[in-house]
Design a protein around this motif. Structure first.
Motif, PDB file in Angstrom:
ATOM      1  N   MET A 168      -5.531  -5.445  16.278  1.00 48.79           N
ATOM      2  CA  MET A 168      -5.183  -6.610  15.439  1.00 48.79           C
ATOM      3  C   MET A 168      -4.374  -6.144  14.214  1.00 48.79           C
ATOM      4  O   MET A 168      -3.364  -6.761  13.843  1.00 48.79           O
ATOM      5  CB  MET A 168      -6.487  -7.299  15.000  1.00 48.79           C
ATOM      6  N   VAL A 169      -4.809  -5.032  13.612  1.00 46.96           N
ATOM      7  CA  VAL A 169      -4.106  -4.488  12.446  1.00 46.96           C
ATOM      8  C   VAL A 169      -2.705  -4.042  12.852  1.00 46.96           C
ATOM      9  O   VAL A 169      -1.712  -4.323  12.164  1.00 46.96           O
ATOM     10  CB  VAL A 169      -4.922  -3.317  11.833  1.00 46.96           C
ATOM     11  N   ALA A 170      -2.605  -3.365  14.007  1.00 47.80           N
ATOM     12  CA  ALA A 170      -1.293  -2.912  14.493  1.00 47.80           C
ATOM     13  C   ALA A 170      -0.371  -4.124  14.653  1.00 47.80           C
ATOM     14  O   ALA A 170       0.796  -4.101  14.235  1.00 47.80           O
ATOM     15  CB  ALA A 170      -1.448  -2.161  15.812  1.00 47.80           C
ATOM     16  N   ASN A 171      -0.904  -5.213  15.209  1.00 44.00           N
ATOM     17  CA  ASN A 171      -0.087  -6.418  15.406  1.00 44.00           C
ATOM     18  C   ASN A 171       0.389  -7.001  14.089  1.00 44.00           C
ATOM     19  O   ASN A 171       1.510  -7.502  13.977  1.00 44.00           O
ATOM     20  CB  ASN A 171      -0.869  -7.470  16.195  1.00 44.00           C
ATOM     21  N   LYS A 172      -0.471  -6.941  13.085  1.00 38.83           N
ATOM     22  CA  LYS A 172      -0.074  -7.451  11.762  1.00 38.83           C
ATOM     23  C   LYS A 172       1.092  -6.643  11.212  1.00 38.83           C
ATOM     24  O   LYS A 172       2.059  -7.191  10.674  1.00 38.83           O
ATOM     25  CB  LYS A 172      -1.253  -7.339  10.787  1.00 38.83           C
ATOM     26  N   LEU A 173       0.990  -5.318  11.353  1.00 37.85           N
ATOM     27  CA  LEU A 173       2.054  -4.453  10.836  1.00 37.85           C
ATOM     28  C   LEU A 173       3.358  -4.696  11.614  1.00 37.85           C
ATOM     29  O   LEU A 173       4.443  -4.771  11.022  1.00 37.85           O
ATOM     30  CB  LEU A 173       1.634  -2.979  10.955  1.00 37.85           C
ATOM     31  N   ILE A 174       3.223  -4.870  12.919  1.00 38.58           N
ATOM     32  CA  ILE A 174       4.408  -5.104  13.754  1.00 38.58           C
ATOM     33  C   ILE A 174       5.072  -6.433  13.373  1.00 38.58           C
ATOM     34  O   ILE A 174       6.295  -6.530  13.256  1.00 38.58           O
ATOM     35  CB  ILE A 174       4.012  -5.069  15.250  1.00 38.58           C
ATOM     36  N   ALA A 175       4.253  -7.453  13.120  1.00 38.98           N
ATOM     37  CA  ALA A 175       4.804  -8.764  12.736  1.00 38.98           C
ATOM     38  C   ALA A 175       5.609  -8.624  11.440  1.00 38.98           C
ATOM     39  O   ALA A 175       6.680  -9.228  11.283  1.00 38.98           O
ATOM     40  CB  ALA A 175       3.670  -9.770  12.568  1.00 38.98           C
ATOM     41  N   LYS A 176       5.113  -7.803  10.527  1.00 38.94           N
ATOM     42  CA  LYS A 176       5.840  -7.616   9.265  1.00 38.94           C
ATOM     43  C   LYS A 176       7.156  -6.905   9.508  1.00 38.94           C
ATOM     44  O   LYS A 176       8.178  -7.233   8.920  1.00 38.94           O
ATOM     45  CB  LYS A 176       4.990  -6.786   8.298  1.00 38.94           C
ATOM     46  N   LYS A 177       7.098  -5.886  10.362  1.00 38.03           N
ATOM     47  CA  LYS A 177       8.337  -5.141  10.672  1.00 38.03           C
ATOM     48  C   LYS A 177       9.362  -6.081  11.315  1.00 38.03           C
ATOM     49  O   LYS A 177      10.529  -6.067  10.982  1.00 38.03           O
ATOM     50  CB  LYS A 177       8.014  -3.989  11.625  1.00 38.03           C
ATOM     51  N   LYS A 178       8.839  -6.916  12.240  1.00 39.40           N
ATOM     52  CA  LYS A 178       9.742  -7.851  12.928  1.00 39.40           C
ATOM     53  C   LYS A 178      10.375  -8.824  11.945  1.00 39.40           C
ATOM     54  O   LYS A 178      11.496  -9.276  12.120  1.00 39.40           O
ATOM     55  CB  LYS A 178       8.967  -8.635  13.994  1.00 39.40           C
ATOM     56  N   ALA A 179       9.607  -9.148  10.899  1.00 32.51           N
ATOM     57  CA  ALA A 179      10.140 -10.072   9.893  1.00 32.51           C
ATOM     58  C   ALA A 179      11.137  -9.370   8.962  1.00 32.51           C
ATOM     59  O   ALA A 179      11.677  -9.989   8.042  1.00 32.51           O
ATOM     60  CB  ALA A 179       8.987 -10.666   9.091  1.00 32.51           C
ATOM     61  N   GLY A 180      11.305  -8.061   9.161  1.00 35.07           N
ATOM     62  CA  GLY A 180      12.313  -7.341   8.386  1.00 35.07           C
ATOM     63  C   GLY A 180      11.783  -6.497   7.238  1.00 35.07           C
ATOM     64  O   GLY A 180      12.566  -5.885   6.505  1.00 35.07           O
ATOM     65  N   ASP A 181      10.471  -6.463   7.080  1.00 30.25           N
ATOM     66  CA  ASP A 181       9.921  -5.661   5.973  1.00 30.25           C
ATOM     67  C   ASP A 181       9.704  -4.213   6.406  1.00 30.25           C
ATOM     68  O   ASP A 181       9.474  -3.937   7.583  1.00 30.25           O
ATOM     69  CB  ASP A 181       8.565  -6.231   5.532  1.00 30.25           C
ATOM     70  N   ASP A 182       9.748  -3.312   5.437  1.00 31.72           N
ATOM     71  CA  ASP A 182       9.311  -1.940   5.679  1.00 31.72           C
ATOM     72  C   ASP A 182       7.850  -1.851   5.287  1.00 31.72           C
ATOM     73  O   ASP A 182       7.461  -2.371   4.227  1.00 31.72           O
ATOM     74  CB  ASP A 182      10.131  -0.965   4.827  1.00 31.72           C
ATOM     75  N   VAL A 183       7.050  -1.209   6.141  1.00 24.74           N
ATOM     76  CA  VAL A 183       5.614  -1.172   5.842  1.00 24.74           C
ATOM     77  C   VAL A 183       5.082   0.255   5.801  1.00 24.74           C
ATOM     78  O   VAL A 183       5.533   1.125   6.536  1.00 24.74           O
ATOM     79  CB  VAL A 183       4.782  -1.973   6.881  1.00 24.74           C
ATOM     80  N   VAL A 184       4.115   0.434   4.913  1.00 17.87           N
ATOM     81  CA  VAL A 184       3.359   1.690   4.838  1.00 17.87           C
ATOM     82  C   VAL A 184       1.900   1.280   4.908  1.00 17.87           C
ATOM     83  O   VAL A 184       1.456   0.439   4.118  1.00 17.87           O
ATOM     84  CB  VAL A 184       3.648   2.417   3.503  1.00 17.87           C
ATOM     85  N   ALA A 185       1.155   1.837   5.875  1.00 22.47           N
ATOM     86  CA  ALA A 185      -0.251   1.440   6.002  1.00 22.47           C
ATOM     87  C   ALA A 185      -1.167   2.463   5.332  1.00 22.47           C
ATOM     88  O   ALA A 185      -0.876   3.657   5.324  1.00 22.47           O
ATOM     89  CB  ALA A 185      -0.616   1.310   7.476  1.00 22.47           C
ATOM     90  N   VAL A 186      -2.252   1.955   4.771  1.00 22.34           N
ATOM     91  CA  VAL A 186      -3.317   2.814   4.229  1.00 22.34           C
ATOM     92  C   VAL A 186      -4.608   2.312   4.865  1.00 22.34           C
ATOM     93  O   VAL A 186      -4.828   1.095   4.922  1.00 22.34           O
ATOM     94  CB  VAL A 186      -3.402   2.696   2.683  1.00 22.34           C
ATOM     95  N   VAL A 187      -5.426   3.223   5.374  1.00 23.37           N
ATOM     96  CA  VAL A 187      -6.649   2.747   6.044  1.00 23.37           C
ATOM     97  C   VAL A 187      -7.912   3.371   5.475  1.00 23.37           C
ATOM     98  O   VAL A 187      -7.917   4.501   5.003  1.00 23.37           O
ATOM     99  CB  VAL A 187      -6.639   3.044   7.575  1.00 23.37           C
TER     100      VAL A 187
END
Ligand code: ADP
Ligand code: ASP
Ligand code: MG
Length: 425
Positions: A21-40
């Motif tokens: 679910m978290v991976a999908n959230k990050l992917i959705a952001k990337k698809k929307a054009g954002d650059d993402v950095v995850a911290v867990v």
């Protein structure tokens, strides 16, 4: 296009399904054009379990070894999240605190971040790869692993956001943002759209565990905008920022903290120097005293009580046992079943009558006040732990904070909710 740090807490990465679910959230952001950095954070209750293992072998584990052990929790979740992203065709690379260049001082178990090397993270982002950074950990000048205190992944996220000059630091948890009280304790709590650093700092310091206090301190110092939001929905959460346009509510929220204990020294001779002796001894033994109450003396004899974090109790007991005979006090008792309930609001400074209204409300609800402390923007009372929820709820209503809707938990299992409710104890 924005550069966004997204931090996911233990509940959000508690199982392979949730990591997906978290991976999908990050992917959705990337698809929307954002650059993402995850911290867990570590998965679910991993950190508690690791602490339990350490304590089974050593009731006072060496701080360096404990940090090495605890830092493994986040290393499991970071690699799994990177694998989940790769499985969906997105490149990801996990980084330990050391690899992300998170340097701290040498205070094991509650280290402070002193610098973040942003170049390696940004090189990764620029290559289109999603960096996944282990929260809660860093490296000191001896190249030893350190951890940042419980809940410290929030601070990692804010520090990384500052280091890479992210537009926003999104902190995902199992609630939709910062509420006017813990919604699990006060179902009529309302989600706030925004809150100032000062109010959030005071709430976090008073026990609102939704954000680590250190993270808010760091964000305030370096002006990092935090967006506290839910990992389980797309709803907008709460922005924590400096906002001159914000209206100063008299009471912004109510926090409760069940992790403190109260120690009372009975039959203390009421003479000068006694308090100094007691509290100097407590300070030299690293006991963080919070509230102090001295009763009116009768025939030259009084009682002195103080509260401190439950974790400091063994050291507090040891100190008090040693000091009681030297100050000719009679005895001491410990009350572990207490809760501190705090009203917080920047507007309190200019609104007289908050204390009177709070005491009257508690009185009408038969809730006895055991201790009181104040700051310009906070009023705290200590009550019996069994009455903590009732105290939060009646104060919440009395100060007009109640929402028309009721918070209903839909995402977490009964076991997860129980674990959360016991967190402070
Ligand atoms: P994570 O494990 O993702 O870091 P936490 O458990 O640290 O999440 O923080 C989320 C929890 O904080 C919520 O489940 C909620 O019970 C608690 N909480 C305490 N006070 C508040 C508040 N004022 N607003 C929202 N949540 C709060
Ligand atoms: N895993 C650590 C803890 O449980 C850090 C964190 O979750 O933020 O405290
Ligand atoms: Mg947390």
């Amino acid at each position: 296009m924005s550069l966004v740090v997204c931090k996911f807490g233990g509940t959000s990465v508690a199982s392979p399904e949730r990591i997906k679910m978290v991976a999908n959230k990050l992917i959705a952001k990337k698809k929307a054009g954002d650059d993402v950095v995850a911290v867990v954070s570590a998965m679910g209750k991993t950190t508690d379990e690791l602490v339990g293992l350490a304590n089974a072998l050593n009731t006072n584990p060496p701080a360096r070894e404990l940090d090495r052990l605890l830092s493994t929790g986040e290393q499991v979740s970071m690699t799994l999240l990177a694998m989940a992203l790769e499985a969906q065709g997105y490149h990801a690379m996990s980084f330990t605190g050391r690899q992300a260049g998170i340097r701290t001082d040498g205070t094991h178990n509650k280290a402070k971040i002193v610098s973040v090397r942003s170049d390696r993270i940004m090189e990764t982002v620029d290559k289109g790869i999603i960096p996944v950074i282990a929260g809660f950990q860093g490296i000191d000048d001896n190249d030893d692993m350190t951890t940042l205190g419980r809940g410290g992944s929030d601070t990692t996220a804010v520090a990384v956001a500052w280091g890479i000059k992210a537009d926003v630091c999104e902190i995902y948890s199992d609630v939709e943002g910062v509420f006017t009280a813990d919604p699990r304790v006060c179902p009529r709590a309302k989600k706030l759209d925004q809150i100032s650093y000062d109010d959030m700092l005071e709430l976090a310091g008073a026990g609102a565990g939704v954000l680590q206090m250190r993270a808010v301190e760091f964000a305030r110092k370096w002006n990092v905008v935090i967006h506290s939001r839910s990992a389980f929905s797309d709803a907008e959460g709460t922005y924590i920022k400096e906002a001159p346009d914000m209206e100063e509510a008299v009471i912004t929220g109510i926090a409760h903290d069940t992790s403190e204990v109260k120690v009372t020294i009975r039959g203390v001779p009421d003479m000068s120097g006694v308090a100094a002796k007691l509290f100097s001894a407590l300070a030299s033994n690293q006991v963080s005293v919070d509230m102090i109450i001295q009763n009116v003396s009768e025939s030259g004899i009084t009682d002195i009580s103080f509260t401190c974090p439950g974790g400091d109790l063994p050291r507090a007991r040891e100190t008090v046992e040693r000091i009681v005979p030297t100050i000719n006090a009679r005895t001491y008792i410990v009350d572990e079943d207490i809760a501190k309930v705090s009203l917080v609001g920047t507007g309190m400074k200019s609104s007289p009558g908050v204390a009177a209204k709070a005491f009257e409300t508690l009185g009408q609800n038969d809730i006895n006040i055991l201790a009181i402390s104040t700051s310009p923007i906070r009023l705290s009372v200590v009550v019996d732990a069994a009455q903590a929820a009732q105290a939060v709820q009646c104060l919440h209503s009395a100060f007009g904070l109640d929402s028309d809707s009721v918070f209903v938990e839909t995402q977490l299992s009964a076991e997860e909710i129980a674990a959360k409710m016991n967190k402070g104890r």
